[in-house]
Motif scaffolding. Structure first.
Motif, PDB file in Angstrom:
ATOM      1  N   GLU A 175       4.289  10.398 -11.264  1.00  0.00           N
ATOM      2  CA  GLU A 175       3.116  11.125 -11.762  1.00  0.00           C
ATOM      3  C   GLU A 175       3.487  12.011 -12.949  1.00  0.00           C
ATOM      4  O   GLU A 175       4.448  12.770 -12.911  1.00  0.00           O
ATOM      5  CB  GLU A 175       2.524  11.978 -10.640  1.00  0.00           C
ATOM      6  CG  GLU A 175       1.240  12.684 -11.034  1.00  0.00           C
ATOM      7  CD  GLU A 175       0.623  13.472  -9.886  1.00  0.00           C
ATOM      8  OE1 GLU A 175      -0.481  14.011 -10.074  1.00  0.00           O
ATOM      9  OE2 GLU A 175       1.260  13.545  -8.808  1.00  0.00           O
TER      10      GLU A 175
ATOM     11  N   LYS B  45       0.822  -1.207   0.000  1.00  0.00           N
ATOM     12  CA  LYS B  45       0.000   0.000   0.000  1.00  0.00           C
ATOM     13  C   LYS B  45       0.857   1.258   0.000  1.00  0.00           C
ATOM     14  O   LYS B  45       0.675   2.144  -0.850  1.00  0.00           O
ATOM     15  CB  LYS B  45      -0.929   0.003   1.215  1.00  0.00           C
ATOM     16  CG  LYS B  45      -1.860   1.215   1.289  1.00  0.00           C
ATOM     17  CD  LYS B  45      -2.788   1.105   2.488  1.00  0.00           C
ATOM     18  CE  LYS B  45      -3.814   2.248   2.495  1.00  0.00           C
ATOM     19  NZ  LYS B  45      -3.171   3.583   2.607  1.00  0.00           N
ATOM     20  N   SER B  46       1.814   1.337   0.921  1.00  0.00           N
ATOM     21  CA  SER B  46       2.577   2.579   1.066  1.00  0.00           C
ATOM     22  C   SER B  46       3.535   2.800  -0.100  1.00  0.00           C
ATOM     23  O   SER B  46       3.709   3.929  -0.576  1.00  0.00           O
ATOM     24  CB  SER B  46       3.338   2.586   2.390  1.00  0.00           C
ATOM     25  OG  SER B  46       4.322   1.567   2.418  1.00  0.00           O
ATOM     26  N   TRP B  47       4.140   1.731  -0.602  1.00  0.00           N
ATOM     27  CA  TRP B  47       5.084   1.895  -1.711  1.00  0.00           C
ATOM     28  C   TRP B  47       4.365   2.183  -3.016  1.00  0.00           C
ATOM     29  O   TRP B  47       4.908   2.871  -3.875  1.00  0.00           O
ATOM     30  CB  TRP B  47       5.992   0.675  -1.814  1.00  0.00           C
ATOM     31  CG  TRP B  47       6.944   0.561  -0.656  1.00  0.00           C
ATOM     32  CD1 TRP B  47       6.984   1.347   0.459  1.00  0.00           C
ATOM     33  CD2 TRP B  47       7.977  -0.410  -0.493  1.00  0.00           C
ATOM     34  NE1 TRP B  47       7.967   0.920   1.309  1.00  0.00           N
ATOM     35  CE2 TRP B  47       8.597  -0.145   0.757  1.00  0.00           C
ATOM     36  CE3 TRP B  47       8.422  -1.484  -1.252  1.00  0.00           C
ATOM     37  CZ2 TRP B  47       9.649  -0.924   1.238  1.00  0.00           C
ATOM     38  CZ3 TRP B  47       9.473  -2.246  -0.768  1.00  0.00           C
ATOM     39  CH2 TRP B  47      10.088  -1.965   0.460  1.00  0.00           C
ATOM     40  N   THR B  48       3.159   1.667  -3.177  1.00  0.00           N
ATOM     41  CA  THR B  48       2.366   2.024  -4.348  1.00  0.00           C
ATOM     42  C   THR B  48       2.083   3.518  -4.359  1.00  0.00           C
ATOM     43  O   THR B  48       2.243   4.202  -5.387  1.00  0.00           O
ATOM     44  CB  THR B  48       1.039   1.242  -4.373  1.00  0.00           C
ATOM     45  OG1 THR B  48       1.318  -0.142  -4.554  1.00  0.00           O
ATOM     46  CG2 THR B  48       0.132   1.727  -5.499  1.00  0.00           C
ATOM     47  N   GLU B  49       1.694   4.046  -3.204  1.00  0.00           N
ATOM     48  CA  GLU B  49       1.408   5.478  -3.111  1.00  0.00           C
ATOM     49  C   GLU B  49       2.663   6.300  -3.390  1.00  0.00           C
ATOM     50  O   GLU B  49       2.613   7.312  -4.104  1.00  0.00           O
ATOM     51  CB  GLU B  49       0.853   5.796  -1.721  1.00  0.00           C
ATOM     52  CG  GLU B  49      -0.518   5.180  -1.457  1.00  0.00           C
ATOM     53  CD  GLU B  49      -0.952   5.329  -0.010  1.00  0.00           C
ATOM     54  OE1 GLU B  49      -0.126   5.791   0.832  1.00  0.00           O
ATOM     55  OE2 GLU B  49      -2.106   4.968   0.313  1.00  0.00           O
ATOM     56  N   SER B  50       3.781   5.878  -2.852  1.00  0.00           N
ATOM     57  CA  SER B  50       5.038   6.607  -3.049  1.00  0.00           C
ATOM     58  C   SER B  50       5.482   6.579  -4.505  1.00  0.00           C
ATOM     59  O   SER B  50       5.893   7.605  -5.074  1.00  0.00           O
ATOM     60  CB  SER B  50       6.121   5.992  -2.154  1.00  0.00           C
ATOM     61  OG  SER B  50       7.369   6.602  -2.378  1.00  0.00           O
ATOM     62  N   ASP B  51       5.393   5.408  -5.130  1.00  0.00           N
ATOM     63  CA  ASP B  51       5.813   5.291  -6.532  1.00  0.00           C
ATOM     64  C   ASP B  51       4.868   6.044  -7.463  1.00  0.00           C
ATOM     65  O   ASP B  51       5.304   6.616  -8.470  1.00  0.00           O
ATOM     66  CB  ASP B  51       5.903   3.823  -6.937  1.00  0.00           C
ATOM     67  CG  ASP B  51       7.117   3.131  -6.332  1.00  0.00           C
ATOM     68  OD1 ASP B  51       7.961   3.820  -5.732  1.00  0.00           O
ATOM     69  OD2 ASP B  51       7.217   1.896  -6.448  1.00  0.00           O
ATOM     70  N   ASP B  52       3.576   6.039  -7.145  1.00  0.00           N
ATOM     71  CA  ASP B  52       2.620   6.812  -7.947  1.00  0.00           C
ATOM     72  C   ASP B  52       2.994   8.293  -7.927  1.00  0.00           C
ATOM     73  O   ASP B  52       2.955   8.977  -8.964  1.00  0.00           O
ATOM     74  CB  ASP B  52       1.201   6.640  -7.402  1.00  0.00           C
ATOM     75  CG  ASP B  52       0.577   5.304  -7.789  1.00  0.00           C
ATOM     76  OD1 ASP B  52       1.123   4.619  -8.669  1.00  0.00           O
ATOM     77  OD2 ASP B  52      -0.462   4.956  -7.185  1.00  0.00           O
ATOM     78  N   LYS B  53       3.359   8.777  -6.766  1.00  0.00           N
ATOM     79  CA  LYS B  53       3.735  10.185  -6.636  1.00  0.00           C
ATOM     80  C   LYS B  53       5.018  10.465  -7.393  1.00  0.00           C
ATOM     81  O   LYS B  53       5.134  11.486  -8.095  1.00  0.00           O
ATOM     82  CB  LYS B  53       3.896  10.537  -5.158  1.00  0.00           C
ATOM     83  CG  LYS B  53       4.230  11.990  -4.902  1.00  0.00           C
ATOM     84  CD  LYS B  53       4.311  12.278  -3.410  1.00  0.00           C
ATOM     85  CE  LYS B  53       4.658  13.741  -3.146  1.00  0.00           C
ATOM     86  NZ  LYS B  53       4.728  14.019  -1.689  1.00  0.00           N
TER      87      LYS B  53
ATOM     88  N   ARG C 298       6.135  -0.610 -12.681  1.00  0.00           N
ATOM     89  CA  ARG C 298       6.741   0.321 -11.731  1.00  0.00           C
ATOM     90  C   ARG C 298       8.128   0.758 -12.180  1.00  0.00           C
ATOM     91  O   ARG C 298       8.615   1.811 -11.748  1.00  0.00           O
ATOM     92  CB  ARG C 298       6.829  -0.323 -10.352  1.00  0.00           C
ATOM     93  CG  ARG C 298       5.493  -0.502  -9.678  1.00  0.00           C
ATOM     94  CD  ARG C 298       4.897   0.850  -9.336  1.00  0.00           C
ATOM     95  NE  ARG C 298       3.498   0.725  -8.941  1.00  0.00           N
ATOM     96  CZ  ARG C 298       2.671   1.752  -8.803  1.00  0.00           C
ATOM     97  NH1 ARG C 298       3.112   2.972  -9.050  1.00  0.00           N
ATOM     98  NH2 ARG C 298       1.417   1.563  -8.449  1.00  0.00           N
TER      99      ARG C 298
END
Length: 297
Positions: free
Chosen positions: A21, A10-18, A76
């Motif tokens: 972007e 969950k947290s790494w998905t959010e970080s990589d999305d950012k 990713r």
């Protein structure tokens, strides 16, 4: 599934999305996506990127992604890998089977299968299998290190439960922010202790940790290595452990510790994946230049 795995995803998905972007496929890159390198259509897929307008076979970089053995895929890593390709290489970017859905040695076997794919399809995709290089970061550096050990040390190849098919030799490799001595990492990191319960069939016994420790299986036949870490990489302590072992085996290497531009900015684990940053550009330039030094016939 251990709770830490769900939190990491969950947290790494959010970080990589950012981090990624707004990034898109560069106009000067040709990509071939979702090529099968094994029988598992959900996991065993790879992409190949190369600069547009290039003719014939190009030197190749194979990328083994990181993610604590539980996270990550070729999507990713696509922007990082395409950025490498813009430096004049064909780049192979693949997804491998993750824990807890699969246990070790599934990701190592997948890495081997990717190199077999290159051996069989190099001509078709313009891959110069005489000039092959590889990069891996974090858990990907660990897996790449083990793969190089398996190819250079018959003792390690003999303990693996899968055979090594014919594959191109790796001329040089870059190991970035990796784990190379698993027993020490296991003792220091409670998260790794939890992950090992799912990653290894015995839950991470001392014997199992030794069996997946890169420094345990090094040989003098290993290809030259570029080792990278950074000032605030939480695995920075692993680099000197590996360099000592490489010195003992007389394996040539180059070690680089990267710092922020003014040396006050923090430079964290796998910073080189953020292709917008000045430090990432410098690191990725350095590694590709290192590889070019081994491109001669």
């Amino acid at each position: 599934m251990a709770g830490i795995i769900e939190r990491i995803r969950k947290s790494w998905t959010e970080s990589d999305d950012k981090r990624d972007e707004g990034l898109t496929t560069p106009e000067d890159i040709l990509r071939q996506d979702n090529l099968s390198y094994g029988s598992d259509g959900n996991w065993q897929k790879l992409d190949i990127y190369r600069p547009k307008g290039t003719e014939g076979k190009l030197p190749v970089i194979v990328s083994v992604h990181g993610g604590a053995w539980v996270y990550g895929d070729k999507e990713r890593y696509q922007f990082y890998c395409m950025d490498l390709a813009r430096r004049g290489f064909a780049v192979v970017n693949f997804t491998y089977r993750l824990c807890p859905e699969f246990r070790f040695p599934a990701p190592l076997e997948d890495t081997s299968l990717v190199f077999r794919f290159m051996q069989e399809h190099g001509e078709e995709y313009g891959l110069d299998t005489e000039r092959v290089f590889a990069v891996g970061d974090s858990a990907g550096a660990h897996l790449l290190g083990l793969y190089l050990c398996a190819r250079s040390n018959p003792d390690y190849a003999a303990v693996l439960p899968f055979g090594l098919d014919p594959a191109p030799a790796v001329r040089a490799a870059a190991l970035n922010c990796g784990i190379y001595e698993t027993s020490i990492a296991y003792k220091l990191d409670p998260n790794m202790q939890e992950i090992m319960k799912d990653f290894m069939s015995g839950g991470g016994t001392e014997k199992e940790l030794e069996s997946i420790s890169v420094i345990r299986w090094l040989s003098s036949a290993l290809p030259p290595l570029y080792l990278m870490t950074s000032t605030d990489d939480f695995l920075k302590y692993q680099a000197p452990i590996l360099t000592k072992a490489l010195c003992d085996k007389n394996v040539p290497f180059r070690l680089r510790l990267y710092a922020g531009e003014d040396r006050q900015d923090k430079l964290f684990h796998v910073f080189h994946l953020n292709i917008r940053s000045t430090e990432a550009k410098a690191c990725n330039d350095d590694e590709c230049e290192f590889f070019r030094g081994f491109c001669r016939p």
